[in-house]
Write an enzyme that holds these catalytic residues in place. Structure first.
Site: not given
Ligand code: NDP
Length: 249
Positions: A18, A20-21, A147, A160-162, A164, A193
């Site tokens: 990841g 590229s950005r 995160s 997402y929490s799982a 991370k 961020i």
């Protein structure tokens, strides 16, 4: 093993997923400034990836663009295996990640799956082939971008929490497995961020929760990754560095 694709003035190659950005792009630039060549993985944004490659080359380092979906095991292997025949990266930054937010009671299975497959599946798909040659080389660094959501849990982000939180477990377990081979494995857990990922978050609700009172920048995170790739962190493994302005302590 030949170290092709590597420049004579280079400290080694770092594979960044990841790149590229956002945080990944800032990390690529920072690590190039630190003297590393970069294997820059990205998914679809070729234009942005090319921009970062140019910046890396302007800093005097080499950059190889690797377009593949890190959530896809076969795609990842097909790109990485031939490269690993020729070169062993010194480090890996697994940064690629996505969000598909929504309350859990309404979450479609594919949104659960895609988020887990990108962060946690990507960890397996990318690191599994790379860790073997790194262990044989008896040196190297792995940095995972987790995160604050994986530490504190975030409503609307159960997937997402799982993913991370899973990465934090993976960091600690892998750190124990590979320490004897002098491969160090750590994580960075960013807070809020300023990147494309967070552009729709209403700041007025979140900034009051951040003791430093501002969003972080991608460079703030890249600085922590740079430290974990450098000489000064050679006795640090299995740790998570929080780059969150005090949002979670
Ligand atoms: P961005 O959305 O700005 O960038 C995401 C990057 O990941 C892009 O380079 C994108 O490639 C790449 N990517 C996405 N999916 C894949 C895939 N399947 N395979 C390969 N590359 C992929 O995100 P951020 O920079 O904000 O986030 C980077 C990491 O930091 C993520 O893991 C995120 O979860 C984490 N993070 C971010 C926080 C924030 O506040 N921004 C907070 C905490 C953690 P392409 O350009 O081709 O789409």
């Amino acid at each position: 093993m030949a170290l092709q694709n590597q420049n004579n003035n280079s400290k080694g190659i770092i594979l960044v997923t990841g790149g590229s950005r956002g945080i990944g792009a800032a990390t690529c630039r920072r690590l190039a400034r630190d003297g590393f060549d970069i294997w820059l993985n990205f998914h679809s944004n070729t234009e942005k990836a090319l921009e970062v490659k140019k910046e890396i080359e302007n800093l005097g380092q080499k950059c190889k663009l690797l377009q593949f979906d890190c959530s896809n095991f076969n795609e990842s292997q097909n790109i990485l295996e031939p490269l690993l025949e020729e070169s062993v990266p010194y480090g890996v930054v697994h940064n690629a990640g996505i969000t598909r937010d929504g309350i859990f009671a309404m979450m479609p299975q594919h949104e659960w799956q895609k988020v887990i497959e990108t962060s946690l599946g990507g960890f397996f798909n990318v690191l599994q082939p790379v860790i073997k040659p790194m262990m044989r080389a008896r040196k190297g660094r792995v940095v995972i971008i987790s995160s604050v959501s994986g530490q504190a849990g975030q409503a609307g982000q159960v997937n997402y929490s799982a993913a991370k939180a899973g990465l934090i477990g993976a960091v600690k377990a892998l750190a124990k497995e590979v320490a004897k081979r002098n491969v160090l494995v750590n994580g960075v857990a960013p807070g809020l961020i300023d990147t494309d990922m967070t552009k729709d978050i209403p700041l007025e609700h979140v900034l009051p929760l951040i003791p430093l009172g501002r969003q972080g920048t991608a460079d703030d995170v890249a600085g922590a990754v740079s430290f974990l790739m450098g000489e000064d962190s050679k006795y640090i493994t299995g740790q998570i560095i929080n780059v969150n302005g005090g949002l979670y302590m």
